[in-house]
Design a protein around this motif. Structure first.
Motif, PDB file in Angstrom:
ATOM      1  N   ALA A  47       0.840  -1.217   0.000  1.00 20.68           N
ATOM      2  CA  ALA A  47       0.000   0.000   0.000  1.00 20.68           C
ATOM      3  C   ALA A  47       0.866   1.254   0.000  1.00 20.68           C
ATOM      4  CB  ALA A  47      -0.928  -0.009   1.193  1.00 20.68           C
ATOM      5  N   LEU A  49       3.970   3.979   1.096  1.00 24.74           N
ATOM      6  CA  LEU A  49       4.502   4.534   2.344  1.00 24.74           C
ATOM      7  C   LEU A  49       3.413   4.514   3.405  1.00 24.74           C
ATOM      8  CD1 LEU A  49       6.726   7.500   1.165  1.00 24.74           C
ATOM      9  CD2 LEU A  49       7.206   5.047   1.226  1.00 24.74           C
ATOM     10  N   ASP A  50       3.847   4.334   4.637  1.00 22.00           N
ATOM     11  CA  ASP A  50       2.880   4.232   5.733  1.00 22.00           C
ATOM     12  C   ASP A  50       2.382   5.626   6.108  1.00 22.00           C
ATOM     13  OD1 ASP A  50       1.595   3.915   8.261  1.00 22.00           O
ATOM     14  OD2 ASP A  50       2.535   1.936   8.369  1.00 22.00           O
ATOM     15  N   LEU A  51       1.090   5.835   5.880  1.00 21.40           N
ATOM     16  CA  LEU A  51       0.520   7.164   6.110  1.00 21.40           C
ATOM     17  C   LEU A  51       0.614   7.561   7.580  1.00 21.40           C
ATOM     18  CD1 LEU A  51      -2.519   6.670   3.723  1.00 21.40           C
ATOM     19  CD2 LEU A  51      -0.564   8.197   3.351  1.00 21.40           C
ATOM     20  N   ALA A  93       1.839   3.746  -5.046  1.00 25.13           N
ATOM     21  CA  ALA A  93       2.799   4.793  -4.684  1.00 25.13           C
ATOM     22  C   ALA A  93       4.184   4.254  -4.287  1.00 25.13           C
ATOM     23  CB  ALA A  93       2.189   5.680  -3.599  1.00 25.13           C
ATOM     24  N   GLY A  94       4.549   4.366  -3.002  1.00 23.98           N
ATOM     25  CA  GLY A  94       5.889   3.933  -2.573  1.00 23.98           C
ATOM     26  C   GLY A  94       6.158   2.460  -2.871  1.00 23.98           C
ATOM     27  N   ASN A 118       0.114   7.080  -7.266  1.00 27.27           N
ATOM     28  CA  ASN A 118      -1.189   7.753  -7.121  1.00 27.27           C
ATOM     29  C   ASN A 118      -1.155   8.927  -6.148  1.00 27.27           C
ATOM     30  OD1 ASN A 118      -0.763   5.965  -4.971  1.00 27.27           O
ATOM     31  ND2 ASN A 118      -2.927   5.840  -4.507  1.00 27.27           N
ATOM     32  N   GLU A 119       0.034   9.475  -5.895  1.00 28.46           N
ATOM     33  CA  GLU A 119       0.175  10.513  -4.859  1.00 28.46           C
ATOM     34  C   GLU A 119      -0.825  11.664  -4.998  1.00 28.46           C
ATOM     35  OE1 GLU A 119       2.636   8.880  -6.138  1.00 28.46           O
ATOM     36  OE2 GLU A 119       4.077   8.370  -4.590  1.00 28.46           O
ATOM     37  N   ILE A 125       2.510  15.073  -3.543  1.00 29.75           N
ATOM     38  CA  ILE A 125       3.240  15.123  -4.816  1.00 29.75           C
ATOM     39  C   ILE A 125       4.330  14.062  -4.824  1.00 29.75           C
ATOM     40  CG2 ILE A 125       4.746  16.617  -6.215  1.00 29.75           C
ATOM     41  CD1 ILE A 125       3.329  18.954  -4.535  1.00 29.75           C
ATOM     42  N   PHE A 221       6.907  20.263   3.567  1.00 27.87           N
ATOM     43  CA  PHE A 221       5.671  19.979   2.831  1.00 27.87           C
ATOM     44  C   PHE A 221       4.684  19.182   3.689  1.00 27.87           C
ATOM     45  CE2 PHE A 221       3.123  17.262   0.038  1.00 27.87           C
ATOM     46  CZ  PHE A 221       2.602  18.178  -0.856  1.00 27.87           C
ATOM     47  N   TYR A 234      -7.954  11.304   3.791  1.00 29.58           N
ATOM     48  CA  TYR A 234      -7.708  10.101   2.972  1.00 29.58           C
ATOM     49  C   TYR A 234      -7.749   8.842   3.846  1.00 29.58           C
ATOM     50  CZ  TYR A 234      -5.603   7.167  -0.661  1.00 29.58           C
ATOM     51  OH  TYR A 234      -5.363   6.180  -1.598  1.00 29.58           O
ATOM     52  N   LYS A 239     -10.847   4.014   5.997  1.00 27.45           N
ATOM     53  CA  LYS A 239     -11.520   3.318   7.095  1.00 27.45           C
ATOM     54  C   LYS A 239     -13.022   3.191   6.833  1.00 27.45           C
ATOM     55  CE  LYS A 239      -8.026   4.512  10.496  1.00 27.45           C
ATOM     56  NZ  LYS A 239      -7.261   3.283  10.261  1.00 27.45           N
ATOM     57  N   LYS A 241     -14.528   2.968   4.050  1.00 24.54           N
ATOM     58  CA  LYS A 241     -14.778   2.022   2.961  1.00 24.54           C
ATOM     59  C   LYS A 241     -15.351   0.710   3.514  1.00 24.54           C
ATOM     60  CE  LYS A 241     -11.214   0.123   1.273  1.00 24.54           C
ATOM     61  NZ  LYS A 241      -9.887  -0.167   0.812  1.00 24.54           N
ATOM     62  N   LYS A 242     -14.911   0.385   4.745  1.00 21.88           N
ATOM     63  CA  LYS A 242     -15.297  -0.895   5.349  1.00 21.88           C
ATOM     64  C   LYS A 242     -16.748  -0.912   5.827  1.00 21.88           C
ATOM     65  CE  LYS A 242     -10.812  -2.220   7.118  1.00 21.88           C
ATOM     66  NZ  LYS A 242      -9.944  -2.073   8.277  1.00 21.88           N
TER      67      LYS A 242
HETATM   68  C1  LIG Z   1       7.560  16.621  -1.370  1.00 22.82           C
HETATM   69  C2  LIG Z   1       7.145  15.183  -1.284  1.00 22.82           C
HETATM   70  C3  LIG Z   1       5.993  15.030  -0.410  1.00 22.82           C
HETATM   71  C4  LIG Z   1       5.347  13.888  -0.185  1.00 22.82           C
HETATM   72  C5  LIG Z   1       5.638  12.595  -0.794  1.00 22.82           C
HETATM   73  C6  LIG Z   1       5.014  11.464  -0.013  1.00 22.82           C
HETATM   74  C7  LIG Z   1       4.954  10.220  -0.831  1.00 22.82           C
HETATM   75  C8  LIG Z   1       4.122   9.235  -0.534  1.00 22.82           C
HETATM   76  C9  LIG Z   1       4.015   8.014  -1.327  1.00 22.82           C
HETATM   77  C10 LIG Z   1       3.059   6.999  -0.752  1.00 22.82           C
HETATM   78  O1  LIG Z   1       3.362   5.834  -0.828  1.00 22.82           O
HETATM   79  S1  LIG Z   1       1.627   7.540  -0.018  1.00 22.82           S
HETATM   80  C11 LIG Z   1       0.651   6.079   0.254  1.00 22.82           C
HETATM   81  C12 LIG Z   1      -0.230   5.834  -0.932  1.00 22.82           C
HETATM   82  N1  LIG Z   1      -0.965   4.608  -0.743  1.00 22.82           N
HETATM   83  C13 LIG Z   1      -2.248   4.467  -1.061  1.00 22.82           C
HETATM   84  O2  LIG Z   1      -2.897   5.369  -1.551  1.00 22.82           O
HETATM   85  C14 LIG Z   1      -2.872   3.133  -0.787  1.00 22.82           C
HETATM   86  C15 LIG Z   1      -3.900   3.256   0.297  1.00 22.82           C
HETATM   87  N2  LIG Z   1      -4.507   1.985   0.584  1.00 22.82           N
HETATM   88  C16 LIG Z   1      -5.457   1.407  -0.185  1.00 22.82           C
HETATM   89  O3  LIG Z   1      -5.845   1.881  -1.214  1.00 22.82           O
HETATM   90  C17 LIG Z   1      -6.012   0.119   0.313  1.00 22.82           C
HETATM   91  O4  LIG Z   1      -5.718  -0.003   1.686  1.00 22.82           O
HETATM   92  C18 LIG Z   1      -5.473  -1.136  -0.429  1.00 22.82           C
HETATM   93  C19 LIG Z   1      -6.066  -1.139  -1.855  1.00 22.82           C
HETATM   94  C20 LIG Z   1      -3.966  -1.157  -0.467  1.00 22.82           C
HETATM   95  C21 LIG Z   1      -5.968  -2.404   0.317  1.00 22.82           C
HETATM   96  O5  LIG Z   1      -7.349  -2.376   0.449  1.00 22.82           O
HETATM   97  P1  LIG Z   1      -8.046  -3.360   1.496  1.00 22.82           P
HETATM   98  O6  LIG Z   1      -7.519  -4.725   1.360  1.00 22.82           O
HETATM   99  O7  LIG Z   1      -9.513  -3.139   1.331  1.00 22.82           O
HETATM  100  O8  LIG Z   1      -7.540  -2.862   2.924  1.00 22.82           O
HETATM  101  P2  LIG Z   1      -7.991  -1.548   3.732  1.00 22.82           P
HETATM  102  O9  LIG Z   1      -8.137  -0.389   2.819  1.00 22.82           O
HETATM  103  O10 LIG Z   1      -9.184  -1.888   4.568  1.00 22.82           O
HETATM  104  O11 LIG Z   1      -6.708  -1.296   4.637  1.00 22.82           O
HETATM  105  C22 LIG Z   1      -6.437  -2.111   5.779  1.00 22.82           C
HETATM  106  C23 LIG Z   1      -5.880  -1.225   6.872  1.00 22.82           C
HETATM  107  O12 LIG Z   1      -4.637  -0.677   6.415  1.00 22.82           O
HETATM  108  C24 LIG Z   1      -4.688   0.747   6.483  1.00 22.82           C
HETATM  109  N3  LIG Z   1      -3.861   1.288   5.379  1.00 22.82           N
HETATM  110  C25 LIG Z   1      -4.053   1.116   4.070  1.00 22.82           C
HETATM  111  N4  LIG Z   1      -3.082   1.722   3.368  1.00 22.82           N
HETATM  112  C26 LIG Z   1      -2.276   2.307   4.266  1.00 22.82           C
HETATM  113  C27 LIG Z   1      -1.097   3.097   4.158  1.00 22.82           C
HETATM  114  N5  LIG Z   1      -0.527   3.411   2.983  1.00 22.82           N
HETATM  115  N6  LIG Z   1      -0.526   3.536   5.285  1.00 22.82           N
HETATM  116  C28 LIG Z   1      -1.054   3.246   6.499  1.00 22.82           C
HETATM  117  N7  LIG Z   1      -2.186   2.489   6.666  1.00 22.82           N
HETATM  118  C29 LIG Z   1      -2.776   2.041   5.554  1.00 22.82           C
HETATM  119  C30 LIG Z   1      -6.159   1.084   6.341  1.00 22.82           C
HETATM  120  O13 LIG Z   1      -6.421   2.367   6.840  1.00 22.82           O
HETATM  121  C31 LIG Z   1      -6.784  -0.016   7.151  1.00 22.82           C
HETATM  122  O14 LIG Z   1      -6.604   0.327   8.521  1.00 22.82           O
HETATM  123  P3  LIG Z   1      -7.688  -0.106   9.618  1.00 22.82           P
HETATM  124  O15 LIG Z   1      -7.181   0.464  10.894  1.00 22.82           O
HETATM  125  O16 LIG Z   1      -9.000   0.509   9.175  1.00 22.82           O
HETATM  126  O17 LIG Z   1      -7.723  -1.604   9.578  1.00 22.82           O
END
Ligand SMILES: CC/C=C\CC/C=C/CC(=O)SCCNC(=O)CCNC(=O)[C@H](O)C(C)(C)COP(=O)(O)OP(=O)(O)OC[C@H]1O[C@@H](n2cnc3c(N)ncnc32)[C@H](O)[C@@H]1OP(=O)(O)O
Length: 243
Positions: A47, A49-51, A93-94, A118-119, A125, A221, A234, A239, A241-242
């Motif tokens: 998924a 980077l850890d938000l 993303a990450g 998908n940032e 960004i 940022f 976001y 959350k 969604k569930k």
């Molecule tokens: C100048 C530069 C500035 C900034 C740059 C910063 C760059 C960032 C890059 C990144 O990587 S940002 C992260 C982007 N990631 C996403 O958009 C993915 C988000 N997640 C999802 O879309 C979905 O969780 C999934 C499709 C991966 C899986 O879906 P599903 O199997 O239905 O699981 P849940 O959505 O129910 O998720 C379970 C649980 O995990 C938590 N979670 C999901 N993704 C993250 C995450 N990236 N970081 C932390 N936690 C995450 C979600 O909230 C659920 O938590 P619960 O407490 O509700 O169980």
């Protein structure tokens, strides 16, 4: 290397550090020549980077986290090992950056397994080195559209734009990665490694030259009220969604 940080293989500071240590161990053991990077979390490669590491923390933490993100990318991107990703789940993303840093990508043919940077959908960004890694893989025009729209490409499209090299039935992802590996390992190691470095060093050098500035930029940022609010919204959507 099987990533296991349930539920979604989010790249927390602890998990990034584990990945880094595992990679360093493999790299320093002369018996190892290659890595297949895959996931142990059903249906999810990563998924990203850890938000939670980027939300509601202090600037010192943001700086430490970002340094670890940079380090992992640099190590994977420049690894002298052959690194192939066997992508067996959705990959955002990450997580996508990690796969893009590999030498070759095999993706499981499941329409749910979309991948991309998908940032912008989160109101953030992709940093320049995420962007450079994508441009080096799919070209400038495709990267520009993908980054602005925050596109997550399903397998057929990911293959078409060159984000992955092969799409195979889900139960064949690992065997396909292993077959591909044979071709890479048949090349004299020193020649392949130097060629990899020749191709990738200019991209990595851009970050190496500006590493501290990039950390400061990230901290500034991510600490903004508007960005913190966007991340909270976001996370809340994820959350809800569930329910
Ligand atoms: C100048 C530069 C500035 C900034 C740059 C910063 C760059 C960032 C890059 C990144 O990587 S940002 C992260 C982007 N990631 C996403 O958009 C993915 C988000 N997640 C999802 O879309 C979905 O969780 C999934 C499709 C991966 C899986 O879906 P599903 O199997 O239905 O699981 P849940 O959505 O129910 O998720 C379970 C649980 O995990 C938590 N979670 C999901 N993704 C993250 C995450 N990236 N970081 C932390 N936690 C995450 C979600 O909230 C659920 O938590 P619960 O407490 O509700 O169980």
């Amino acid at each position: 290397m099987k990533m296991r940080n349930p539920p979604v293989n989010s790249l927390s500071l602890e998990f990034l550090t584990e990945l880094l240590i595992s990679l360093e161990k493999l790299e320093s053991d002369k018996a190892f020549h290659a890595i297949i990077l895959t996931s142990d979390c059903p249906g999810i490669f990563s998924a990203g980077l850890d938000l939670m590491e980027m939300c509601g923390r202090d600037p010192t933490h943001y700086a430490e986290y970002w340094k670890a993100v940079q380090e992992l990318w640099l190590r994977f991107y420049l690894s002298h090992l052959v690194v192939i990703s066997a992508i067996n789940g959705v990959n955002a993303a990450g997580g996508c950056l990690l796969a893009l840093s590999c030498d070759y990508r095999v993706l499981a043919d499941n329409p749910k397994y979309a991948m991309g940077l998908n940032e912008t959908l989160l109101g953030i960004i992709a940093p320049f080195w995420f962007k450079d890694t994508l441009v080096n893989t799919v070209g400038h025009r495709t990267a520009e559209r993908a980054l602005q729209l925050g596109l997550l490409f399903p397998p057929a499209e990911a293959l078409q734009v060159g984000m992955v090299d092969k799409v195979v039935p889900e139960d064949q992802v690992l065997s396909a990665a292993r077959s591909e590996l044979a071709q890479w390992l048949a090349i004299p190691g020193h020649a392949r490694q130097l060629t990899k470095s020749l191709m990738r060093k200019p991209t990595a050098d851009r970050l190496l030259k500006e590493r501290d500035a990039d950390i400061q930029n990230f901290v500034r940022f991510i600490s903004r009220d508007a960005i913190q609010k966007a991340l909270r919204v976001y996370l809340e959507k994820l959350k809800q969604k569930k329910t």
